[in-house]
Write a protein that holds these residues in place. Structure first.
Motif, PDB file in Angstrom:
ATOM      1  N   SER A 132      40.099 -23.338   3.759  1.00 42.37           N
ATOM      2  CA  SER A 132      39.145 -23.318   2.477  1.00 42.37           C
ATOM      3  C   SER A 132      39.212 -23.962   1.229  1.00 42.37           C
ATOM      4  O   SER A 132      37.683 -24.540   0.883  1.00 42.37           O
ATOM      5  CB  SER A 132      39.191 -22.294   1.563  1.00 42.37           C
ATOM      6  OG  SER A 132      38.957 -21.393   2.913  1.00 42.37           O
ATOM      7  N   THR A 133      40.377 -24.800   0.173  1.00 38.13           N
ATOM      8  CA  THR A 133      39.876 -25.657  -0.956  1.00 38.13           C
ATOM      9  C   THR A 133      40.126 -26.470   0.132  1.00 38.13           C
ATOM     10  O   THR A 133      39.453 -27.116  -1.021  1.00 38.13           O
ATOM     11  CB  THR A 133      41.398 -25.430  -1.581  1.00 38.13           C
ATOM     12  OG1 THR A 133      41.793 -24.064  -1.700  1.00 38.13           O
ATOM     13  CG2 THR A 133      41.573 -25.755  -2.417  1.00 38.13           C
ATOM     14  N   LYS A 164      36.899 -16.911   5.075  1.00 36.86           N
ATOM     15  CA  LYS A 164      37.666 -17.768   4.512  1.00 36.86           C
ATOM     16  C   LYS A 164      38.233 -18.724   6.642  1.00 36.86           C
ATOM     17  O   LYS A 164      38.414 -17.623   7.430  1.00 36.86           O
ATOM     18  CB  LYS A 164      38.716 -17.715   4.083  1.00 36.86           C
ATOM     19  CG  LYS A 164      38.192 -17.251   2.756  1.00 36.86           C
ATOM     20  CD  LYS A 164      39.639 -17.416   1.945  1.00 36.86           C
ATOM     21  CE  LYS A 164      39.181 -16.818   0.231  1.00 36.86           C
ATOM     22  NZ  LYS A 164      40.696 -16.808  -0.404  1.00 36.86           N
ATOM     23  N   PRO A 165      38.433 -20.131   6.871  1.00 36.47           N
ATOM     24  CA  PRO A 165      37.568 -20.907   5.516  1.00 36.47           C
ATOM     25  C   PRO A 165      36.505 -21.268   5.921  1.00 36.47           C
ATOM     26  O   PRO A 165      35.771 -20.808   7.097  1.00 36.47           O
ATOM     27  CB  PRO A 165      38.433 -22.636   6.508  1.00 36.47           C
ATOM     28  CG  PRO A 165      38.808 -21.854   7.165  1.00 36.47           C
ATOM     29  CD  PRO A 165      38.630 -20.591   7.640  1.00 36.47           C
ATOM     30  N   PHE A 166      35.540 -21.459   4.935  1.00 34.09           N
ATOM     31  CA  PHE A 166      34.452 -21.485   3.972  1.00 34.09           C
ATOM     32  C   PHE A 166      33.440 -22.516   3.924  1.00 34.09           C
ATOM     33  O   PHE A 166      34.765 -23.752   3.676  1.00 34.09           O
ATOM     34  CB  PHE A 166      33.677 -19.952   3.608  1.00 34.09           C
ATOM     35  CG  PHE A 166      34.302 -20.185   2.593  1.00 34.09           C
ATOM     36  CD1 PHE A 166      33.839 -21.289   1.092  1.00 34.09           C
ATOM     37  CD2 PHE A 166      34.856 -19.239   2.287  1.00 34.09           C
ATOM     38  CE1 PHE A 166      33.944 -21.121   0.038  1.00 34.09           C
ATOM     39  CE2 PHE A 166      35.406 -18.855   0.817  1.00 34.09           C
ATOM     40  CZ  PHE A 166      35.385 -20.212  -0.152  1.00 34.09           C
ATOM     41  N   SER A 167      32.125 -23.181   4.415  1.00 32.61           N
ATOM     42  CA  SER A 167      31.843 -24.381   4.112  1.00 32.61           C
ATOM     43  C   SER A 167      31.313 -23.821   2.239  1.00 32.61           C
ATOM     44  O   SER A 167      30.858 -22.739   2.095  1.00 32.61           O
ATOM     45  CB  SER A 167      30.996 -25.106   4.569  1.00 32.61           C
ATOM     46  OG  SER A 167      30.162 -25.722   3.532  1.00 32.61           O
ATOM     47  N   LEU A 168      31.697 -25.243   1.618  1.00 31.50           N
ATOM     48  CA  LEU A 168      31.216 -24.991   0.151  1.00 31.50           C
ATOM     49  C   LEU A 168      29.518 -24.773   0.160  1.00 31.50           C
ATOM     50  O   LEU A 168      28.955 -24.053  -0.980  1.00 31.50           O
ATOM     51  CB  LEU A 168      31.751 -26.334  -0.849  1.00 31.50           C
ATOM     52  CG  LEU A 168      31.508 -26.668  -1.791  1.00 31.50           C
ATOM     53  CD1 LEU A 168      31.184 -24.934  -3.357  1.00 31.50           C
ATOM     54  CD2 LEU A 168      31.561 -27.617  -3.074  1.00 31.50           C
ATOM     55  N   ASP A 219      43.516 -18.373  -6.259  1.00 27.36           N
ATOM     56  CA  ASP A 219      44.298 -19.984  -6.280  1.00 27.36           C
ATOM     57  C   ASP A 219      43.765 -20.975  -6.673  1.00 27.36           C
ATOM     58  O   ASP A 219      42.152 -20.737  -6.867  1.00 27.36           O
ATOM     59  CB  ASP A 219      43.361 -19.470  -4.743  1.00 27.36           C
ATOM     60  CG  ASP A 219      44.112 -21.463  -4.017  1.00 27.36           C
ATOM     61  OD1 ASP A 219      45.161 -21.586  -2.830  1.00 27.36           O
ATOM     62  OD2 ASP A 219      43.331 -22.100  -4.892  1.00 27.36           O
ATOM     63  N   PHE A 256      36.957 -25.442  -7.826  1.00 25.03           N
ATOM     64  CA  PHE A 256      36.562 -26.178  -6.456  1.00 25.03           C
ATOM     65  C   PHE A 256      34.558 -24.980  -6.820  1.00 25.03           C
ATOM     66  O   PHE A 256      33.890 -26.133  -6.916  1.00 25.03           O
ATOM     67  CB  PHE A 256      36.193 -26.771  -5.891  1.00 25.03           C
ATOM     68  CG  PHE A 256      37.291 -27.763  -5.991  1.00 25.03           C
ATOM     69  CD1 PHE A 256      36.800 -29.417  -6.395  1.00 25.03           C
ATOM     70  CD2 PHE A 256      38.646 -28.360  -6.252  1.00 25.03           C
ATOM     71  CE1 PHE A 256      37.469 -30.581  -6.412  1.00 25.03           C
ATOM     72  CE2 PHE A 256      39.250 -29.479  -7.129  1.00 25.03           C
ATOM     73  CZ  PHE A 256      38.723 -30.432  -6.784  1.00 25.03           C
ATOM     74  N   LEU A 257      35.384 -23.766  -6.488  1.00 24.16           N
ATOM     75  CA  LEU A 257      34.183 -23.512  -6.879  1.00 24.16           C
ATOM     76  C   LEU A 257      33.198 -23.564  -8.301  1.00 24.16           C
ATOM     77  O   LEU A 257      31.993 -23.273  -8.010  1.00 24.16           O
ATOM     78  CB  LEU A 257      34.444 -21.711  -6.504  1.00 24.16           C
ATOM     79  CG  LEU A 257      35.203 -21.191  -4.966  1.00 24.16           C
ATOM     80  CD1 LEU A 257      35.410 -19.963  -5.019  1.00 24.16           C
ATOM     81  CD2 LEU A 257      34.209 -21.899  -3.757  1.00 24.16           C
ATOM     82  N   GLN A 286      38.135 -28.339   2.142  1.00 24.67           N
ATOM     83  CA  GLN A 286      36.298 -27.969   2.995  1.00 24.67           C
ATOM     84  C   GLN A 286      36.035 -28.301   1.573  1.00 24.67           C
ATOM     85  O   GLN A 286      35.157 -28.493   1.160  1.00 24.67           O
ATOM     86  CB  GLN A 286      36.975 -27.121   3.506  1.00 24.67           C
ATOM     87  CG  GLN A 286      34.972 -26.729   4.196  1.00 24.67           C
ATOM     88  CD  GLN A 286      34.311 -28.442   5.063  1.00 24.67           C
ATOM     89  OE1 GLN A 286      35.008 -28.680   5.773  1.00 24.67           O
ATOM     90  NE2 GLN A 286      32.918 -28.285   4.664  1.00 24.67           N
ATOM     91  N   CYS A 287      36.398 -27.181   0.571  1.00 26.14           N
ATOM     92  CA  CYS A 287      35.384 -27.335  -1.022  1.00 26.14           C
ATOM     93  C   CYS A 287      35.073 -28.427  -1.292  1.00 26.14           C
ATOM     94  O   CYS A 287      34.352 -28.836  -2.385  1.00 26.14           O
ATOM     95  CB  CYS A 287      35.618 -25.850  -1.643  1.00 26.14           C
ATOM     96  SG  CYS A 287      34.582 -24.407  -0.604  1.00 26.14           S
ATOM     97  N   ALA A 334      43.275 -24.284  -7.090  1.00 22.15           N
ATOM     98  CA  ALA A 334      42.563 -25.001  -6.968  1.00 22.15           C
ATOM     99  C   ALA A 334      41.054 -24.691  -6.702  1.00 22.15           C
ATOM    100  O   ALA A 334      39.917 -25.395  -7.036  1.00 22.15           O
ATOM    101  CB  ALA A 334      43.302 -25.690  -5.519  1.00 22.15           C
ATOM    102  N   LEU A 335      41.050 -24.031  -5.428  1.00 17.36           N
ATOM    103  CA  LEU A 335      39.618 -22.745  -5.041  1.00 17.36           C
ATOM    104  C   LEU A 335      39.206 -22.286  -6.388  1.00 17.36           C
ATOM    105  O   LEU A 335      37.398 -22.507  -5.833  1.00 17.36           O
ATOM    106  CB  LEU A 335      39.655 -21.530  -3.895  1.00 17.36           C
ATOM    107  CG  LEU A 335      39.231 -21.685  -3.344  1.00 17.36           C
ATOM    108  CD1 LEU A 335      38.118 -22.699  -2.424  1.00 17.36           C
ATOM    109  CD2 LEU A 335      39.423 -19.812  -1.890  1.00 17.36           C
TER     110      LEU A 335
END
Lengths: 75, 260
Positions: free
Chosen positions: A26-27, B101-105, B9, B15-16, A29-30, B11-12
């Motif tokens: 996920s990270t 998850k996993p997903f696209s932004l 997380d 970026f979100l 991809q984002c 990093a996630l």
């Protein structure tokens, strides 16, 4: 019966590891999409650098899953 | 629109936050369930993007804690577990949507937009702050019961200030949200329209009004609506949050491209 228990246990472990794998995917991809959306050299560089950290996490997850499958096939 | 990201997380979460900032949202980020409950209790954001696997208190417990209490905050749940039962439970506990998850932004951003669109539809049409009342359905503005006639742009500007409930709005934010212009645009259109609004609102001055303006300048920062019963002056902006855009944030109208 024992064989079924081993199989169920393996599936549970794999499910947990698949869940762990979802996080870095996920990270990655984002941050790649974010880099594409921004397009600036700084953000692209940040996306690449952070992306490499995430691919290392993905490698570790794959390694764990591979080990689990190997262990399951031996048992 | 204020959004809270709850993701352990780093990093996630980062970026979100960056992705939502690109959409011009005001975005905060916390890394555990306790901090999420505290934040929602204090700030009541418009939307919370909630991961389920969290330290201190997991996402499901956050939903249980929030259930029936914070109607203003919509929830988008992020989950790495594929069980349908888990997603059903989240929705039954009050989540508005779930994303696996996993997903696209891009998909996450689109789901956030959709939730906020739906939320807006059911929102109370009346905004109130500091003696100013705006009915967004009837497109009417009153100050102390006296109706004030506004142009479309003046209405949009006042609407944005009212939504922030007395918190400071930077010039960059106003340019981006009200005029849909780049936050670093070389224009003083914001200052000009703030003056228009001040003039019109002061004409609706009511009995007992101390004569203070409805909109106050926060020096070097931006503008905010004056709160009734709070003394004026050149205060500071509210708590530090990351907001979309950047560039010129100061107020004061020292650049002249639009004539007042």
């Amino acid at each position: 019966m024992e064989r079924e228990e081993i199989r169920d246990s393996l599936l549970r472990d794999l499910e947990r590891e698949l869940h762990d794998l979802c996080q870095p995917v996920s990270t990655l991809q984002c941050l790649l999409e974010y880099g594409q959306m921004c397009g600036t050299p700084e953000e692209l560089l940040l996306a690449v650098e952070s992306g490499l950290v995430e691919t290392a996490r993905i490698f570790r997850c794959i390694e764990a899953m591979r080990g689990r499958i190997l262990q399951g096939s031996v048992e | 629109m204020r959004i809270l990201i709850v993701e352990d997380d780093r990093a996630l979460g980062l970026f979100l936050q960056k992705g939502l900032l690109l959409e011009g949202r005001t975005v905060d980020w916390v890394g555990d369930g306790d901090a999420a409950v505290r934040y929602v209790s204090e700030q009541e954001p418009d939307l919370m993007v909630l991961d389920l696997g969290l330290p201190c208190r997991d996402g499901m417990d956050v939903l249980v804690e929030m259930q029936g209490r914070f109607h203003r905050t919509a929830v988008l749940v992020l989950t790495g577990r594929s069980q349908v039962e888990e997603r059903v439970r989240c929705l039954d506990l009050g989540a508005d949507d779930c994303l696996l998850k996993p997903f696209s932004l891009q998909e996450l951003l689109a789901r956030c937009r959709a939730i906020l669109r739906r939320k807006e539809l059911f929102a109370d049409p009346t905004l109130r702050h500091g003696g100013v009342e705006m009915n967004r359905m009837e497109r009417k503005v009153r100050r102390g019961g006296v109706e004030v006639e506004l142009t479309g742009k003046e209405f949009a500007l006042l609407e944005f200030l009212l939504q922030r409930k007395g918190q400071c709005c930077t010039r960059a934010e106003l340019l981006r949200e009200v005029w849909k212009m780049a936050p670093d645009s070389a224009t003083n259109v914001v200052d000009v329209y703030i003056n228009y609004l001040r003039r019109k609102m002061s004409e609706a001055q009511v009995e007992g009004d101390a004569g203070e303006g409805v909109i106050e300048t926060v020096r070097g920062q931006g503008y905010r609506l004056r709160s009734v019963g709070v003394s004026g002056g050149m205060g500071e902006c509210g708590p530090m949050v990351m907001a979309g855009g950047g560039g010129r944030d100061g107020a004061g109208g020292d650049s002249g491209l639009v004539a007042a």
